[in-house]
Design a protein around this motif. Structure first.
Motif, PDB file in Angstrom:
ATOM      1  N   GLY A  37      31.080  22.475  55.525  1.00 27.26           N
ATOM      2  CA  GLY A  37      30.416  23.450  56.402  1.00 27.26           C
ATOM      3  C   GLY A  37      31.304  23.716  57.600  1.00 27.26           C
ATOM      4  N   LEU A  38      31.690  24.969  57.790  1.00 32.83           N
ATOM      5  CA  LEU A  38      32.545  25.312  58.936  1.00 32.83           C
ATOM      6  C   LEU A  38      31.671  25.838  60.065  1.00 32.83           C
ATOM      7  CD1 LEU A  38      35.512  27.281  57.236  1.00 32.83           C
ATOM      8  CD2 LEU A  38      35.323  24.828  57.683  1.00 32.83           C
ATOM      9  N   ILE A  39      31.865  25.293  61.270  1.00 31.53           N
ATOM     10  CA  ILE A  39      31.188  25.844  62.445  1.00 31.53           C
ATOM     11  C   ILE A  39      32.266  26.555  63.242  1.00 31.53           C
ATOM     12  CG2 ILE A  39      29.638  25.379  64.372  1.00 31.53           C
ATOM     13  CD1 ILE A  39      28.552  24.180  61.778  1.00 31.53           C
ATOM     14  N   SER A  87      21.573  24.703  60.732  1.00 31.29           N
ATOM     15  CA  SER A  87      21.211  24.750  59.306  1.00 31.29           C
ATOM     16  C   SER A  87      22.384  24.307  58.428  1.00 31.29           C
ATOM     17  CB  SER A  87      20.748  26.162  58.917  1.00 31.29           C
ATOM     18  OG  SER A  87      21.869  27.042  58.899  1.00 31.29           O
ATOM     19  N   VAL A  88      23.601  24.509  58.944  1.00 31.92           N
ATOM     20  CA  VAL A  88      24.788  24.068  58.185  1.00 31.92           C
ATOM     21  C   VAL A  88      24.831  22.543  58.170  1.00 31.92           C
ATOM     22  CG1 VAL A  88      27.304  24.165  58.092  1.00 31.92           C
ATOM     23  CG2 VAL A  88      26.017  26.185  58.820  1.00 31.92           C
ATOM     24  N   ILE A  89      24.579  21.970  59.337  1.00 27.98           N
ATOM     25  CA  ILE A  89      24.604  20.497  59.428  1.00 27.98           C
ATOM     26  C   ILE A  89      23.488  19.887  58.589  1.00 27.98           C
ATOM     27  CG2 ILE A  89      24.210  18.578  61.050  1.00 27.98           C
ATOM     28  CD1 ILE A  89      25.714  20.264  63.138  1.00 27.98           C
ATOM     29  N   ASP A  90      22.318  20.550  58.611  1.00 31.72           N
ATOM     30  CA  ASP A  90      21.153  19.992  57.909  1.00 31.72           C
ATOM     31  C   ASP A  90      21.213  20.199  56.396  1.00 31.72           C
ATOM     32  OD1 ASP A  90      20.131  19.233  60.318  1.00 31.72           O
ATOM     33  OD2 ASP A  90      18.802  20.968  60.556  1.00 31.72           O
ATOM     34  N   ASP A  91      22.027  21.114  55.933  1.00 27.47           N
ATOM     35  CA  ASP A  91      22.080  21.428  54.494  1.00 27.47           C
ATOM     36  C   ASP A  91      22.484  20.173  53.701  1.00 27.47           C
ATOM     37  OD1 ASP A  91      22.816  22.236  51.940  1.00 27.47           O
ATOM     38  OD2 ASP A  91      23.521  24.206  52.625  1.00 27.47           O
ATOM     39  N   PRO A  92      21.576  19.673  52.849  1.00 30.34           N
ATOM     40  CA  PRO A  92      21.865  18.400  52.156  1.00 30.34           C
ATOM     41  C   PRO A  92      23.036  18.496  51.182  1.00 30.34           C
ATOM     42  CG  PRO A  92      19.769  19.353  51.409  1.00 30.34           C
ATOM     43  CD  PRO A  92      20.254  20.232  52.523  1.00 30.34           C
ATOM     44  N   SER A  93      23.386  19.728  50.766  1.00 34.73           N
ATOM     45  CA  SER A  93      24.510  19.847  49.820  1.00 34.73           C
ATOM     46  C   SER A  93      25.857  19.750  50.548  1.00 34.73           C
ATOM     47  CB  SER A  93      24.424  21.172  49.050  1.00 34.73           C
ATOM     48  OG  SER A  93      24.783  22.238  49.914  1.00 34.73           O
ATOM     49  N   ILE A  94      25.829  19.873  51.867  1.00 33.65           N
ATOM     50  CA  ILE A  94      27.089  19.839  52.639  1.00 33.65           C
ATOM     51  C   ILE A  94      27.381  18.401  53.079  1.00 33.65           C
ATOM     52  CG2 ILE A  94      28.118  20.538  54.863  1.00 33.65           C
ATOM     53  CD1 ILE A  94      26.906  23.294  54.392  1.00 33.65           C
ATOM     54  N   ASN A  95      28.593  17.927  52.742  1.00 31.69           N
ATOM     55  CA  ASN A  95      28.883  16.534  53.105  1.00 31.69           C
ATOM     56  C   ASN A  95      30.018  16.354  54.112  1.00 31.69           C
ATOM     57  OD1 ASN A  95      30.364  17.446  50.950  1.00 31.69           O
ATOM     58  ND2 ASN A  95      29.943  15.716  49.625  1.00 31.69           N
ATOM     59  N   LEU A  96      30.569  17.454  54.621  1.00 33.46           N
ATOM     60  CA  LEU A  96      31.619  17.326  55.639  1.00 33.46           C
ATOM     61  C   LEU A  96      31.551  18.559  56.544  1.00 33.46           C
ATOM     62  CD1 LEU A  96      34.183  15.781  56.596  1.00 33.46           C
ATOM     63  CD2 LEU A  96      35.500  17.134  54.955  1.00 33.46           C
ATOM     64  N   ILE A  97      31.698  18.333  57.867  1.00 37.72           N
ATOM     65  CA  ILE A  97      31.581  19.432  58.837  1.00 37.72           C
ATOM     66  C   ILE A  97      32.930  19.670  59.507  1.00 37.72           C
ATOM     67  CG2 ILE A  97      30.462  20.178  61.011  1.00 37.72           C
ATOM     68  CD1 ILE A  97      28.517  20.079  58.632  1.00 37.72           C
ATOM     69  N   ARG A 142      35.340  22.716  48.792  1.00 35.38           N
ATOM     70  CA  ARG A 142      34.665  24.014  48.652  1.00 35.38           C
ATOM     71  C   ARG A 142      33.977  24.354  49.973  1.00 35.38           C
ATOM     72  NH1 ARG A 142      29.627  26.574  46.982  1.00 35.38           N
ATOM     73  NH2 ARG A 142      28.494  24.659  47.446  1.00 35.38           N
ATOM     74  N   VAL A 143      34.254  25.544  50.490  1.00 37.06           N
ATOM     75  CA  VAL A 143      33.552  25.959  51.712  1.00 37.06           C
ATOM     76  C   VAL A 143      32.167  26.452  51.300  1.00 37.06           C
ATOM     77  CG1 VAL A 143      33.541  27.515  53.696  1.00 37.06           C
ATOM     78  CG2 VAL A 143      35.711  26.573  52.873  1.00 37.06           C
ATOM     79  N   ALA A 144      31.129  25.751  51.787  1.00 32.04           N
ATOM     80  CA  ALA A 144      29.770  26.058  51.341  1.00 32.04           C
ATOM     81  C   ALA A 144      29.040  26.976  52.318  1.00 32.04           C
ATOM     82  CB  ALA A 144      28.990  24.761  51.163  1.00 32.04           C
ATOM     83  N   LYS A 145      29.343  26.860  53.608  1.00 32.33           N
ATOM     84  CA  LYS A 145      28.654  27.658  54.642  1.00 32.33           C
ATOM     85  C   LYS A 145      29.585  27.816  55.836  1.00 32.33           C
ATOM     86  CE  LYS A 145      24.260  28.821  53.955  1.00 32.33           C
ATOM     87  NZ  LYS A 145      23.232  27.844  53.587  1.00 32.33           N
ATOM     88  N   VAL A 146      29.434  28.938  56.541  1.00 33.60           N
ATOM     89  CA  VAL A 146      30.265  29.185  57.732  1.00 33.60           C
ATOM     90  C   VAL A 146      29.356  29.706  58.842  1.00 33.60           C
ATOM     91  CG1 VAL A 146      32.232  30.450  58.666  1.00 33.60           C
ATOM     92  CG2 VAL A 146      32.233  29.797  56.242  1.00 33.60           C
TER      93      VAL A 146
END
Ligand code: NAP
Ligand code: HSE
Length: 439
Positions: free
Chosen positions: A7-9, A66-76, A38-42
Motif C-alpha cells: 500500500g503506497l501512501i 483504509s490502505v493501512i486497514d486493508d487486510p490484504s495489504i501486508n507492507l506500507i 504488487r501495488v494493491a492501493k495508492v
C-alpha cells in the motif's frame, strides 16, 4: 510464488517513481527474491489530479487509513512527506503489525527514536534507505557493511538541491533563484524548498547518519545548521582563486576528549565549507551526492550517486522493499534492526567548541592601518592568519579583504569577528566560511 501486497501512501515524485520502478523491474526482483511485489492501493490527496506516472484509477483513494486497514495489504510505503500525518500513518501501520518503508528524513529526524521503539514493540520494521542521499545505499553501508568499524569521520554532500545550486552558480555563474526553480521543476527540492536551502534537510540526513554511526539518537536541536542562502558569487569566485570549491557539507566527527582516553563527543553539523579542488568531494557536481566514511578498521571509503529525484530515490526504496519482502517471506520481522542504540553516554559537541580553519571576507576601507587593527584583534585572540589577499583597490573606497585563518574554535572566531565588525574601517558584517581539510 509468494506475493507481497504493497500500500503506497503518496504518489508524487517518490511514490510515483516507486510505482513506475515496480512496473519496470518487478519481474526482475521477483526472479531474484522469489517474492512478487504488487501495488494493491495508492493513497493520494486528490484522485483527479493529472499525474506524470499513470496509476490505474481503481487503485487510487484519498483515505490512507483504509490502505493501512486493508487486510490484504501486508507492507506500507510512506511517501507523503511531512511529520504529523506521516507519524500517525507509520504508527497506525505498526499497530496493524505492518512494516513500513519510508523516504521521509524529516519524520525520522523529528520522531525516529519513538518510531524505531514502536517498530520493535509491535514486532514490525521500519526501512529508510531512501531517506539519505537518494540512490546511494548509505544506510546499508553504515548498518551492515561497516558494522565492524568505529566511524571516526563522515563527510557528506547529502542535499542534491543545494549541490545542484552551488555547482551551477560556480560552473555557469547562474543566479540562485533561477537554479532553485530548476531544482523544483526537476523534482529535487522538498515541497517546502527552505528545508533544502536553509540546510535543514541536510541536517535531518546528517543526524540520521550520525545516529547510526555512533549508536545514540542525535537530537536535531543539537545539530548546528547553516544553509547556502548567504553564499554569493563573490565568495565562490574568491574560493576558486584560492583553490577551493564551496560545498554544503554534513559533518560527523568523533572528537576525543583531551587527557581522557576513550571519552569523546561527536561534532554533528551542516554548513557550507571550502573544500580543496583537489579533494574528491570538490568535484561532486549537480544533483550528485557523495559521502566519505572513515572507519577505524577499513580506513576511508567513498559513496557517490544521484542524491535526489524520482529514479534515484525509487532505486533506494526498491532495496528496502526487497529487504521487507524477504523478511515477510522468511517470517523474520527485524532480520536487520532499523536502529540499535548502543552508546549510553553519546554527546554532541557544541559548535562553539568545534575547531576548524576559516575563510573570512571583510569589506574594508582601503587605507593605511586597517589591516594592522584587524590582525591585532586576531592576534589578541591567539588566532593565526595563514594568508591575506587584498585585490587592488582605490584609496578611501570599500574593497574586499580575504583572510585565511589557521585552526581556531568557532567560539573564538565569532568573538573576534564581532570585534572586527565594529571597526570603523569595516563596512559590512564579516563573512566567515569554514575550510575543511578532511584530516
Ligand atoms: P510530493 O511530490 O509532494 O508527493 C507527496 C505525495 O503525497 C502526493 O502524491 C500527495 O498527493 C500525497 N499526499 C500528501 N498528503 C496526503 C494525505 N493526507 N493523504 C494522502 N496522500 C497525501 O513529495 P515527494 O518529493 O514525492 O516526497 C515525498 C517524501 O519523500 C518526502 O518525505 C521527501 O522528503 C522524501 N524524499 C524526496 C526525494 C525527492 O527527490 N523528491 C528524495 C528522497 C526522499 P497528491 O499527489 O494528490 O498531491
Ligand atoms: N530535497 C532533497 C535533496 C531530496 O535535494 O537532496 C532528496 O532527499
Amino acid at each position: 510464488m509468494q506475493q507481497v501486497n504493497l500500500g503506497l501512501i503518496g504518489s508524487g515524485t517518490v511514490g510515483g517513481g516507486v510505482y513506475q520502478a515496480i512496473q519496470r523491474n518487478g519481474a526482475l526482483m521477483a526472479s531474484r527474491l522469489g517474492v512478487q511485489l504488487r501495488v494493491a492501493k495508492v493513497a493520494v490527496r486528490d484522485v483527479r489530479k493529472a499525474r506524470a506516472v499513470k496509476i490505474s484509477p481503481a487503485l487510487l483513494t484519498t483515505d490512507w487509513q483504509s490502505v493501512i486497514d486493508d487486510p490484504s495489504i501486508n507492507l506500507i510505503g510512506e511517501f507523503m512527506g511531512g511529520t504529523t500525518t506521516a507519524r500517525t500513518v507509520v504508527l497506525n501501520a505498526f499497530k496493524q503489525g505492518k512494516s513500513v518503508v519510508t523516504a521521509n528524513k524529516a519524520l525520522l529526524s523529528a520522531h525516529g527514536e519513538e518510531l524505531f521503539a514502536a517498530a520493535q514493540r509491535y514486532g514490525t520494521n521500519l526501512y529508510y534507505e531512501a531517506s539519505v542521499a537518494g540512490g546511494i545505499p548509505i544506510i546499508k553501508v553504515l548498518r551492515e557493511g561497516l558494522i565492524g568499524n568505529r566511524i571516526t569521520r563522515l563527510y557528506g554532500i547529502v542535499n542534491g538541491t543545494c549541490n545542484y545550486i552551488l555547482s551551477r552558480m560556480k560552473l555557469e555563474g547562474a543566479d540562485f533563484a533561477e537554479v532553485l526553480a530548476d531544482a523544483q521543476r526537476l523534482g529535487y527540492a522538498e515541497a517546502e524548498p527552505s528545508l533544502d536551502i536553509d540546510g535543514f534537510d541536510a541536517a535531518h540526513k546528517t543526524g540520521i547518519l550520525a545516529s547510526l554511526a555512533h549508536g545514540f539518537w542525535v537530537n536535531p536541536k543539537q545539530i548546528y545548521v547553516e544553509g547556502i542562502c548567504a553564499i554569493t558569487q563573490q565568495d565562490i569566485q574568491f574560493a576558486g582563486q584560492l583553490g577551493y570549491t564551496i560545498k554544503l557539507l554534513g559533518i560527523v566527527k568523533r572528537v576525543d576528549a583531551a587527557g581522557k582516553p576513550g571519552s569523546y563527543a561527536v561534532q554533528v553539523s551542516v554548513y557550507p565549507a571550502l573544500v580543496p579542488n583537489t579533494h574528491v568531494l570538490g568535484s561532486v557536481n549537480g544533483v550528485f551526492n557523495a559521502i566519505l566514511v572513515r572507519g577505524d578498521v577499513v580506513g576511508d571509503t567513498l559513496y557517490y550517486g544521484r542524491g535526489a529525484g524520482q529514479d534515484a530515490t525509487a532505486s533506494a526504496v526498491l532495496s528496502d522493499l526487497a529487504d521487507a519482502a524477504l523478511d515477510l517471506k522468511c517470517g523474520i520481522k527485524s532480520r536487520v534492526c532499523p536502529f540499535v542504540p548502543h552508546e549510553r553516554d553519546g554527546a554532541v559537541l557544541p559548535i562553539g567548541a568545534v575547531v576548524s580553519r576559516y575563510y573570512v571576507r571583510l569589506s574594508v576601507i582601503d587605507k593605511p592601518g586597517t589591516l594592522a587593527k584587524i590582525t591585532a584583534i586576531l592576534g589578541a585572540a591567539k588566532i593565526g592568519i595563514s594568508s591575506v589577499i587584498q585585490p587592488e583597490g582605490h584609496e578611501g573606497k570599500s574593497v574586499p579583504l580575504i583572510l585565511m585563518i589557521h585552526d581556531a574554535t568557532n567560539a573564538n572566531m565569532e568573538k573576534a569577528l564581532g570585534k572586527i565588525g565594529k571597526l570603523a574601517a569595516v563596512k559590512a558584517a564579516p563573512v566567515m566560511i569554514r575550510v575543511e581539510n578532511f584530516e
